[in-house]
Structures are given as structure tokens and as C-alpha cells.
Design a protein around this motif. Structure first.
Motif: not given
Ligand code: SF4
Length: 368
Positions: A136-140
Motif C-alpha cells: 500500500p502507499v503507506s508501505y511505499i
């Protein structure tokens, strides 16, 4: 406004008739010009121009030196996950290919970053497959914050996002976005993107524009040559770059024209793109957009990479790995595609210097 509307008009051009009607005299006339327009681009991509490659190359060389000097910026990809929900017939990471999928933890990303940074590189391109569940964007964003400790420039090549998501990543330190349309021919696009969110042709085509609107500084577009007839694909990719450059004056627009390489699966290219065709496409692009960057990856063989330095290329990967954990071996992933030029970063730097050019490891830094 969107490039899609431009594409809708351009795709109606009678390409075969136009290309067949262009003569060597037309090419010579265009080569006399200081600035090329969109009609000239077709002339430079025509079969008739193949006989004047030497002249095109000379002019491309002069323009590149004029705008970029004798420098080649070096960067490397860093794969942090290979989970993907799409079925793309030409890619190892396609969900239908059976192999053990990997995703680096933040600690592993740091180990991988150190291994790469120890070589001296300062510019990286972060890659994942397309899986909002696994990456997810949070991981990126968290990954980018780790990577920013080691690199002055962090670009991404991940699944297409909305503008707000790109803004979030720009705030985390992302300064570059690579997103290839893969193939501009919409019918072929649907046939090679069999399943998954990537089937949305229009959403993908508008992705570079969303990146520009989010304020990402460098945007890299391109086509994967081999999926359709290369002259048309090179034309659309160049027109896409031209559209973005004309509309987003603050953004640095670059182009790549990678060719399909062996991968897991049995997809065979529809169109064989010979070396001389790639040279023609790259020199045509340089003449059409003299201020735009051109990126060349390790998909291409040594001899070709060495010679393309003179003709317009401004950015190269070197000693690249295309599997998760490839630099530190903190994981043992599956390669997205086979690399052709396997020389190390040191060897590439040496080659560049021997050609009278300067290898650049850091050309700027985004302060966040
Ligand atoms: S090309 Fe991208 S989206 Fe398609 S299978 Fe490969 S990683 Fe997934």
C-alpha cells in the motif's frame, strides 16, 4: 484535458501511408532545420530515414552535448516487493506465474539500501509489482523515508496512484516517477493486460499527468518496444512526452524505450525491434525534444549501450539487479526480466570515462 484526447486524434493518422510516402529528400530537408515539429518526428521515424542514420546520429550527438554536456547520470533500480495482482503476458511478476513472492521489511530495505549506497550510487528507482494489499502507499512512504537516509534522489516505478497519493509520496521524499504506457495501441494493451487493474488503459495514460499535478519533479514515460509496431509506438511515446513538457513547465520529462527481454512465461514479441531501429527511435526523439532526458537500462547489450552514449542517452542504470533483495541477498527473489549488460557500476563508470564523458552519481538532492 488529458493526453488521451490527443491520442484519440493521433491514432487515426494513416501511419502506413504517411511512412511510405516519406522520401530521403524529406529526411534531408528536416535535418537542416533547427527545431523539429510533430510532422518532422514522423519523417525521422520513417523507413526512408533509416538510410540517413549517420546524419541523424551526428545531429543528435551535437544537440545532446549542447543541452547536457558530456555527462551520464547513473542510477539503479531497487526492487522491494514482487507481489502483483495483474496478468501481464510479458512480465515474470504476472500473478499467473508461480514462484515464491517476496516483500522486504523496512529493516531489509535498509540492508539493501546500504549495499547499494556502498557502491557510491545516489540516485535510485524503487520498484514493486502492483498489489495494494501487499504494497500500500503507506508501505511505499515508509520505505522511501528509509531510502532517503542513503540516497539524494528516490524515484518510483510502482502501480499508478491518485494525485493525492502522489502528493503523500512526494512529501515522503519521492522526486521522480516512471510510468510506461507499455503499449499505446489500445487494442493490444487490452490483449496483453489480461486481468487486473492495469487493464484500465485511460487511468494508466493519465498517470504521468497526475504525477506532474502532485509536483513530482521528474517524470519518465515510455513504451515497451516489441508489443506493437515500433515506429507508431515510438511516435506516441514521443508525443506523450511532448504533451507533458508543453503543459508542465516545472517538470523534467524523460523518455525510455525499453525492448522486451526474456522473462518467466512464453510471450513472444509481436514486433522485432532491431538495434538499428532502437538507434533510429532514440535519435529521432533527441532531435524532436532536445531538452528531454533519455534513459537506457541494462536490458540493452553492452556494445549498444556504449555507442548510444554518443547519441542522446543521458541516464543509465549500471550493475542493476531486477529481483527483490538482489544487492544484499537479504532475500532471494525472482528476476522481473533478464539483464543483458551485466557489467558492474565500476566497469560502467570506466567505460563512460574512456568515451570522454563524465559519469555522474549525484546531480541534485531534494531536501524534505
Ligand atoms: S508489468 Fe507490472 S503490473 Fe504487470 S505483471 Fe509485471 S509487475 Fe505486475
Amino acid at each position: 484535458m488529458s493526453f488521451y484526447y490527443e491520442y484519440e486524434k493521433l491514432k487515426e493518422l494513416p501511419f502506413d501511408d504517411i511512412f511510405q510516402g516519406i522520401t530521403e529528400t524529406d529526411v534531408k530537408r528536416v535535418l537542416q532545420k533547427q527545431r523539429m515539429n510533430t510532422e518532422d518526428l514522423l519523417v525521422l521515424l520513417s523507413p526512408a530515414a533509416e538510410n540517413l542514420l549517420e546524419e541523424m546520429a551526428q545531429k543528435a550527438h551535437e544537440l545532446t552535448v549542447q543541452h547536457f554536456g558530456r555527462t551520464i547520470l547513473l542510477f539503479n533500480p531497487i526492487y522491494i516487493a514482487d507481489h502483483c495482482v495483474n496478468v501481464c503476458t510479458y512480465c515474470s511478476f504476472s500473478v499467473t506465474n508461480q514462484f515464491e513472492r517476496k516483500k522486504l521489511s523496512l529493516e531489509q530495505i535498509e540492508i539493501e539500501a546500504k549495499a547499494l549506497a556502498d557502491q557510491g550510487l545516489k540516485h535510485i528507482l524503487v520498484l514493486t509489482g502492483e498489489s495494494k494489499t501487499h504494497t500500500p502507499v503507506s508501505y511505499i512512504a515508509e520505505a522511501v523515508k528509509v531510502l532517503k537516509k542513503y540516497f539524494s534522489s528516490v524515484a518510483i516505478e510502482i502501480n499508478p496512484l491518485d494525485t493525492e497519493e502522489y502528493k503523500l509520496l512526494a512529501d515522503a521524499g519521492v522526486d521522480g516517477l516512471t510510468v510506461y504506457q507499455e503499449v499505446y495501441n489500445e487494442e493490444i494493451y487490452k490483449s496483453v493486460h489480461v486481468k487486473g487493474p492495469k487493464r484500465d488503459y485511460r487511468y494508466r495514460m493519465d498517470t504521468p499527468e497526475r504525477g506532474c499535478e502532485a509536483g513530482i519533479r521528474q517524470i519518465n514515460v515510455g513504451a515497451l518496444l516489441g508489443l506493437d509496431e515500433w515506429r507508431r509506438e515510438a511516435y506516441f511515446a514521443a508525443m506523450h512526452a511532448h504533451y507533458l513538457q508543453s503543459k508542465y513547465l516545472d517538470a523534467e520529462i524523460s523518455l525510455s524505450l525499453p525492448r522486451i527481454r526474456p522473462h518467466l512465461g512464453d510471450y513472444q514479441p509481436k514486433s522485432i525491434v532491431e538495434d538499428r531501429h532502437l538507434v533510429q527511435a532514440i535519435t529521432a526523439f533527441r532531435l524532436f525534444l532536445p531538452r528531454s532526458g533519455i534513459t537506457l537500462s541494462t536490458r540493452e547489450p553492452e556494445y549498444l549501450r556504449d555507442n548510444l552514449i554518443y547519441l542522446g542517452v543521458t541516464k543509465m542504470s549500471a550493475g542493476a539487479k531486477t529481483e527483490v533483495g538482489g544487492y544484499s541477498q537479504c532475500e532471494t527473489g525472482t528476476a522481473q526480466f533478464q539483464i543483458s549488460d551485466e557489467r558492474s557500476l565500476v566497469e560502467i563508470q570506466k567505460m563512460i570515462r574512456e568515451k570522454g564523458y563524465q559519469p555522474v552519481l549525484k546531480d541534485w538532492e531534494l531536501l524534505v
